[in-house]
Scaffold this active site. Structure first.
Site, mmCIF file in Angstrom:
data_model
loop_
_atom_site.group_PDB
_atom_site.id
_atom_site.type_symbol
_atom_site.label_atom_id
_atom_site.label_comp_id
_atom_site.label_asym_id
_atom_site.label_seq_id
_atom_site.Cartn_x
_atom_site.Cartn_y
_atom_site.Cartn_z
ATOM 1 N N SER A 1 -27.425 -4.530 -7.304
ATOM 2 C CA SER A 1 -27.888 -4.098 -6.192
ATOM 3 C C SER A 1 -29.493 -3.754 -5.780
ATOM 4 O O SER A 1 -30.283 -4.947 -6.264
ATOM 5 C CB SER A 1 -27.164 -2.640 -5.648
ATOM 6 O OG SER A 1 -27.301 -2.673 -4.061
ATOM 7 N N ASP B 1 -18.549 -9.369 -0.325
ATOM 8 C CA ASP B 1 -19.323 -8.343 -0.337
ATOM 9 C C ASP B 1 -19.936 -7.812 0.976
ATOM 10 O O ASP B 1 -20.790 -8.411 1.733
ATOM 11 C CB ASP B 1 -20.281 -8.459 -1.488
ATOM 12 C CG ASP B 1 -21.312 -7.507 -1.773
ATOM 13 O OD1 ASP B 1 -21.220 -6.343 -1.147
ATOM 14 O OD2 ASP B 1 -22.081 -7.689 -2.672
ATOM 15 N N HIS C 1 -18.931 -4.492 -3.717
ATOM 16 C CA HIS C 1 -20.350 -4.415 -4.191
ATOM 17 C C HIS C 1 -20.496 -4.385 -5.629
ATOM 18 O O HIS C 1 -21.826 -4.265 -6.006
ATOM 19 C CB HIS C 1 -21.301 -3.764 -3.171
ATOM 20 C CG HIS C 1 -22.768 -3.741 -3.306
ATOM 21 N ND1 HIS C 1 -23.325 -5.113 -3.233
ATOM 22 C CD2 HIS C 1 -23.600 -2.957 -3.432
ATOM 23 C CE1 HIS C 1 -24.565 -5.003 -3.060
ATOM 24 N NE2 HIS C 1 -24.614 -3.411 -3.344
#
Length: 267
Positions: free
Chosen positions: A95, A217, A245
């Protein structure tokens, strides 16, 4: 300062193996990698750490001005590498840590030789000819909710971020991870994450790079993965048959396999 204690550094795997550093995202800690790390440890030296403000890092080292910029998190990562004397590292960032890895590689190319960007997003807010997945109003609302009731926000958002409604334990784990984070520090990290725009930084990437996205996602839609892939010449894009995610939790075997294949091809 004792960097190992500050960032709760743990090392496993082959002492003489190629080095893989695993970096967590917002609201998480190194425990998010626990299902992937053992597979990597069979062939590599695996380094895990927590950013200051997350997990079991030393909270007394918190500095709001430092951690109001992604550069502060990149500094944490590089100081861990320096403390351990690491070079020729494969940096795996989940991320927002994917962009932290980009910054770290630009600052210390002698230490970071390969990047794996897991569910990356250089900008979460839509822009002209760019889809980040959120409008400016969406992000303002998200941050307002987070800042006014962090625990309530965590309970509501974690299952959405994780997805996989048929496996509620995954959402519950992410909720627990969010809730274990100091709310004041989480607010700073959230603003740093969701208001960032690292698109120009992608142009600095010169090392072999794997862009690892999920089939579905809500935080980093596939348009973002395609954008990152196109912005980094020679990068490799792999789409996991996974939703949510956090593929390191929802699809750990596929995530580990993609990382291992990439490192083998890049070396």
């Amino acid at each position: 300062m004792d960097i190992r204690r500050r960032n709760n550094v743990t090392v496993s795997g082959r002492p003489d193996g190629p080095v893989v550093v695993l970096a967590h995202g917002f609201g998480c800690d190194q425990n998010m990698w626990r299902l992937v790390a053992p597979s990597l440890a069979e062939s590599y030296r695996v380094v895990l750490f927590d950013y200051v403000g997350s997990g079991r890092a030393d909270l007394s080292a918190w500095d709001e001005s430092r951690y109001s910029s992604l550069d502060g998190y990149a500094a944490d990562a590089l100081e861990v590498c320096e403390e351990l004397g690491l070079r020729d590292v494969t940096f795996v960032g989940h991320s927002v840590s994917a962009m932290v890895g980009v910054l770290a590689a630009a600052k210390a190319p002698e230490r970071i030789s390969r990047l794996v960007m897991v569910a990356p997003s250089p900008r979460y807010i839509d822009d002209v000819d760019y889809r980040g997945g959120f409008s400016a109003e969406d992000i303002d609302e998200l941050l307002e909710s987070l800042e006014s009731n962090y625990l309530g926000w965590s309970a509501a958002m974690a299952p959405v971020i994780m997805s996989n409604a048929d496996r509620p334990a995954l959402g519950e784990e992410l909720t627990a991870s969010f809730c274990a984070t100091d709310p004041d520090m989480a607010r700073v990290f959230a603003r740093t994450t969701f208001l960032s725009d690292s698109r120009q930084d992608l142009k600095t990437v010169t090392v072999p790079t794997l862009v690892l996205e999920c089939r579905q996602d809500v935080i980093a839609p596939r348009e973002v993965g395609a954008y990152v892939h196109a912005a980094i010449p020679g990068s490799r894009l792999v789409t996991l048959e996974a939703t949510g995610h956090c593929p390191q939790l929802s699809a750990p075997e596929a995530t580990a396999e993609a990382v291992i294949d990439f490192i083998g091809a890049a070396r």
